[in-house]
Design a protein around this motif. Structure first.
Motif, PDB file in Angstrom:
ATOM      1  N   GLY A 180      23.970  95.522  -8.335  1.00  7.04           N
ATOM      2  CA  GLY A 180      23.773  94.053  -8.215  1.00  7.04           C
ATOM      3  C   GLY A 180      24.846  93.472  -9.305  1.00  7.04           C
ATOM      4  N   LEU A 181      24.729  93.927 -10.328  1.00 11.69           N
ATOM      5  CA  LEU A 181      25.416  93.426 -11.505  1.00 11.69           C
ATOM      6  C   LEU A 181      26.970  93.651 -11.342  1.00 11.69           C
ATOM      7  N   VAL A 182      27.343  94.960 -10.797  1.00 10.78           N
ATOM      8  CA  VAL A 182      28.670  95.296 -10.786  1.00 10.78           C
ATOM      9  C   VAL A 182      29.357  94.464  -9.676  1.00 10.78           C
ATOM     10  N   THR A 183      28.679  94.316  -8.518  1.00  8.11           N
ATOM     11  CA  THR A 183      29.435  93.795  -7.349  1.00  8.11           C
ATOM     12  C   THR A 183      29.149  92.298  -7.184  1.00  8.11           C
ATOM     13  N   GLY A 184      28.203  91.863  -8.115  1.00  8.59           N
ATOM     14  CA  GLY A 184      28.116  90.445  -8.369  1.00  8.59           C
ATOM     15  C   GLY A 184      29.173  89.748  -9.108  1.00  8.59           C
ATOM     16  N   VAL A 185      29.766  90.468 -10.165  1.00 11.59           N
ATOM     17  CA  VAL A 185      30.624  89.947 -10.862  1.00 11.59           C
ATOM     18  C   VAL A 185      31.938  90.144  -9.861  1.00 11.59           C
ATOM     19  N   GLY A 186      32.062  91.213  -9.155  1.00 12.38           N
ATOM     20  CA  GLY A 186      33.218  91.188  -8.300  1.00 12.38           C
ATOM     21  C   GLY A 186      33.322  90.163  -7.131  1.00 12.38           C
ATOM     22  N   GLU A 187      32.165  89.683  -6.683  1.00 14.94           N
ATOM     23  CA  GLU A 187      32.053  88.675  -5.830  1.00 14.94           C
ATOM     24  C   GLU A 187      32.413  87.188  -6.607  1.00 14.94           C
ATOM     25  N   GLY A 188      31.954  87.237  -7.719  1.00 16.14           N
ATOM     26  CA  GLY A 188      32.547  86.012  -8.526  1.00 16.14           C
ATOM     27  C   GLY A 188      34.176  85.712  -8.683  1.00 16.14           C
TER      28      GLY A 188
ATOM     29  N   GLY B  40      31.628  86.661 -13.213  1.00 16.06           N
ATOM     30  CA  GLY B  40      33.130  86.955 -12.640  1.00 16.06           C
ATOM     31  C   GLY B  40      33.600  85.731 -12.360  1.00 16.06           C
ATOM     32  N   ILE B  41      33.115  84.600 -12.133  1.00 16.91           N
ATOM     33  CA  ILE B  41      33.881  83.300 -12.055  1.00 16.91           C
ATOM     34  C   ILE B  41      34.502  82.698 -12.969  1.00 16.91           C
ATOM     35  N   VAL B  42      33.887  83.129 -14.220  1.00 14.48           N
ATOM     36  CA  VAL B  42      34.333  82.449 -15.762  1.00 14.48           C
ATOM     37  C   VAL B  42      35.576  83.540 -15.792  1.00 14.48           C
ATOM     38  N   GLY B  43      35.342  85.110 -15.768  1.00 20.89           N
ATOM     39  CA  GLY B  43      36.192  85.712 -16.213  1.00 20.89           C
ATOM     40  C   GLY B  43      37.497  85.778 -15.485  1.00 20.89           C
ATOM     41  N   ALA B  44      37.476  85.533 -14.000  1.00 22.46           N
ATOM     42  CA  ALA B  44      38.759  85.453 -13.279  1.00 22.46           C
ATOM     43  C   ALA B  44      39.275  84.160 -13.479  1.00 22.46           C
ATOM     44  N   GLY B  45      38.736  83.013 -13.889  1.00 24.19           N
ATOM     45  CA  GLY B  45      39.312  81.786 -14.288  1.00 24.19           C
ATOM     46  C   GLY B  45      40.008  81.838 -15.557  1.00 24.19           C
ATOM     47  N   ALA B  46      39.383  82.654 -16.568  1.00 22.28           N
ATOM     48  CA  ALA B  46      40.122  82.977 -17.975  1.00 22.28           C
ATOM     49  C   ALA B  46      41.356  83.898 -17.866  1.00 22.28           C
ATOM     50  N   LEU B  47      41.145  84.965 -16.780  1.00 22.62           N
ATOM     51  CA  LEU B  47      41.981  86.213 -16.905  1.00 22.62           C
ATOM     52  C   LEU B  47      43.208  86.024 -15.819  1.00 22.62           C
ATOM     53  N   GLY B  48      42.806  85.296 -14.776  1.00 16.96           N
ATOM     54  CA  GLY B  48      43.643  85.293 -13.638  1.00 16.96           C
ATOM     55  C   GLY B  48      44.984  85.065 -13.949  1.00 16.96           C
ATOM     56  N   ASP B  49      45.709  84.233 -14.784  1.00 12.89           N
ATOM     57  CA  ASP B  49      46.774  83.867 -15.039  1.00 12.89           C
ATOM     58  C   ASP B  49      47.627  85.065 -16.042  1.00 12.89           C
ATOM     59  N   VAL B  50      46.494  85.548 -16.758  1.00 16.65           N
ATOM     60  CA  VAL B  50      47.032  86.647 -17.758  1.00 16.65           C
ATOM     61  C   VAL B  50      47.065  88.254 -17.136  1.00 16.65           C
ATOM     62  N   VAL B  51      46.141  88.483 -16.309  1.00 13.56           N
ATOM     63  CA  VAL B  51      46.109  89.865 -15.882  1.00 13.56           C
ATOM     64  C   VAL B  51      46.762  89.847 -14.289  1.00 13.56           C
ATOM     65  N   GLY B  52      46.653  88.674 -13.682  1.00  9.64           N
ATOM     66  CA  GLY B  52      47.071  88.596 -12.301  1.00  9.64           C
ATOM     67  C   GLY B  52      46.078  88.266 -11.318  1.00  9.64           C
ATOM     68  N   ILE B  53      46.280  88.078 -10.032  1.00 10.17           N
ATOM     69  CA  ILE B  53      45.555  87.985  -9.062  1.00 10.17           C
ATOM     70  C   ILE B  53      45.122  89.347  -8.610  1.00 10.17           C
ATOM     71  N   ILE B  54      46.090  89.863  -8.038  1.00  9.40           N
ATOM     72  CA  ILE B  54      45.834  91.315  -7.190  1.00  9.40           C
ATOM     73  C   ILE B  54      45.239  92.366  -8.210  1.00  9.40           C
ATOM     74  N   PRO B  55      45.529  92.569  -9.494  1.00 12.24           N
ATOM     75  CA  PRO B  55      44.305  93.521 -10.312  1.00 12.24           C
ATOM     76  C   PRO B  55      43.316  92.965 -10.440  1.00 12.24           C
ATOM     77  N   LEU B  56      42.951  91.834 -10.587  1.00  5.30           N
ATOM     78  CA  LEU B  56      41.389  91.418 -10.720  1.00  5.30           C
ATOM     79  C   LEU B  56      40.710  91.584  -9.343  1.00  5.30           C
ATOM     80  N   LEU B  57      41.360  91.339  -8.165  1.00  5.24           N
ATOM     81  CA  LEU B  57      40.604  91.494  -6.942  1.00  5.24           C
ATOM     82  C   LEU B  57      40.626  93.041  -6.539  1.00  5.24           C
TER      83      LEU B  57
END
Length: 421
Positions: free
Chosen positions: A235-243, A371-388
């Motif tokens: 639940g923790l791992v997939t919840g982060v992914g869903e965020g 996951g929501i906070v991490g994606a917002g912070a890292l989206g522009d740095v890491v890239g959209i596809i790698p995070l997804l």
């Protein structure tokens, strides 16, 4: 197919619970979509719209686990009846919203509804094993999953139409009506377990001490064995992914697929089509397979299809594969959810099941926020596809781990439940 017929034709109480969930969830989606539309129309602010998400998530994280204590203390049918009635009542302040100055009422209503939901969801999941036979649990959970997708498909479309036609008052009245209809269904449930765990004497201090003790005991149950620990880690791992997915999928459709807002809405809603088909297939044949295998293979397939969705723009441009992937992924998604819910219900006893579900929902909610906070912070740095891609890998690797631990995820069978037509 036999189990599907047995559940729908012979399990009257389960039919009523399923119908109540379908009606009230449709109302939830109507309100959710309509509120997002209305808040943005009032304010023109994406920050104000984001506040709706925060108001709905905070009670899940803070109240989800303690609410499970009361779910285990109270009659679960009565808990569901009362929460539906309260849901309808707390919607009434929406009738007073006129402009931006009364916007706070919307957040207050969403906050109150989310608090009530923390009691309803564990009660519903904990009640289902008492309404069907053990071999029918996969079928029952599959039908519940299908109801979620049907309500999303119907409610999401109706929400925008009702918001445009009658504004917030119409949305509130329609949603309140769905809760009252659902309450009527639940009043017809005949199942009456004897369960009284609350302190009757000793004053407030003793009662609070008892509640705290039961909450701590419930956390201990969640961590008591490798099987439930695996459930929570998954639940923790997939919840982060869903965020991550909820934050970055719209930018993915726009930047990587070249789609507009209409395309995003259609691609997102298309998953419900696959979910409905998957729920029906799982309900018809899922009982033939061990629930843990449904969970594991469903998670592996779900993650692989997500990876195909996220990676294909690197090689080919177009929206058609995105629609195909979102429809197809609904099938393993339905198997995964049905298998996971069944495993949890079989791993827990009736006295602690509400606390386990409450803690799991709170854990998943916290993971989604991370996951929501991490994606917002890292989206522009890491890239959209790698995070997804991380999201897809989380489901696939989690599924492989589940399949490697099948032995600990299969408890002894429970006693059958008498049918009530």
């Amino acid at each position: 197919m036999r189990n599907l017929w047995e559940v729908l034709a012979r399990r009257r109480d389960y039919r009523l619970v399923l119908g109540a969930g379908l009606v009230s969830l449709t109302g939830d989606w109507i309100l959710r979509i309509g509120l997002a539309f209305h808040v943005y129309a009032l304010t023109g602010s994406t920050l104000a719209s984001g506040g709706l998400l925060l108001a709905s998530f905070l009670p899940l994280v803070l109240l989800g686990s303690p609410a499970g204590v009361f779910v285990d203390r109270w009659d679960r049918r009565r808990t569901m009846v009362v929460t539906n009635l309260l849901h309808a009542l707390v919607l009434l302040p929406l009738l007073l919203v006129r402009d931006g100055d009364t916007l706070w009422l919307i957040y207050l209503v969403i906050l109150a509804q989310s608090c009530l939901q923390q009691f309803f969801r564990p009660a519903e999941q904990s009640l289902i094993p008492a309404l069907v036979e053990a071999p029918q649990l996969v079928t029952a959970n599959s039908l519940n999953s299908q109801a979620n997708d049907i309500s999303r498909l119907v409610g999401a479309g109706a929400g925008g139409i009702l918001a445009a036609a009658g504004g917030l008052p119409l949305l509130a009245l329609v949603d309140a009506a769905t809760y009252l209809i659902a309450m009527t269904f639940l009043l017809g449930v005949r199942h009456r377990p004897e369960r009284v765990k609350a302190e009757r004497v000793g004053g407030v201090r003793v009662a609070v001490r008892g509640i705290k003790g039961e909450w701590v005991e419930g956390i201990g149950v969640c961590l008591s064995g490798p099987a439930l620990r695996l459930v929570f880690v998954f639940g923790l791992v997939t919840g982060v992914g869903e965020g991550v997915m909820s934050t970055l999928f719209a930018p993915f459709v726009s930047a990587e697929l070249g789609g507009d807002g209409t395309a995003y809405g259609l691609i997102t809603s298309s998953q419900a089509v696959g979910g409905i088909a998957g729920g029906l297939i799982a309900a018809a044949v899922g009982s033939r397979f061990p629930a843990a295998k449904l969970w594991g293979f469903g998670a592996v397939a779900f993650g692989l299809i997500d990876l195909a969705l996220f990676l294909y723009p690197l090689f080919w441009k177009g929206l058609a594969p995105a629609f195909a992937c979102m429809i197809v992924v609904g099938v393993p998604g339905a198997f995964m959810v049905a298998g996971l819910m069944t495993v949890i219900q079989r791993l827990t006893d009736d006295a602690s099941r509400g606390r386990v579900f409450g803690a799991l929902f709170a854990t998943e909610g916290l993971a989604v926020l991370v996951g929501i906070v991490g994606a917002g912070a890292l989206g522009d740095v890491v890239g959209i596809i790698p995070l997804l891609v991380v999201q897809g890998l989380g489901f696939s690797i989690g599924g492989v781990v589940v399949l490697s631990r099948l032995r600990i995820l299969t408890p002894a069978p429970a006693e059958p439940v008498p049918a009530v037509v």
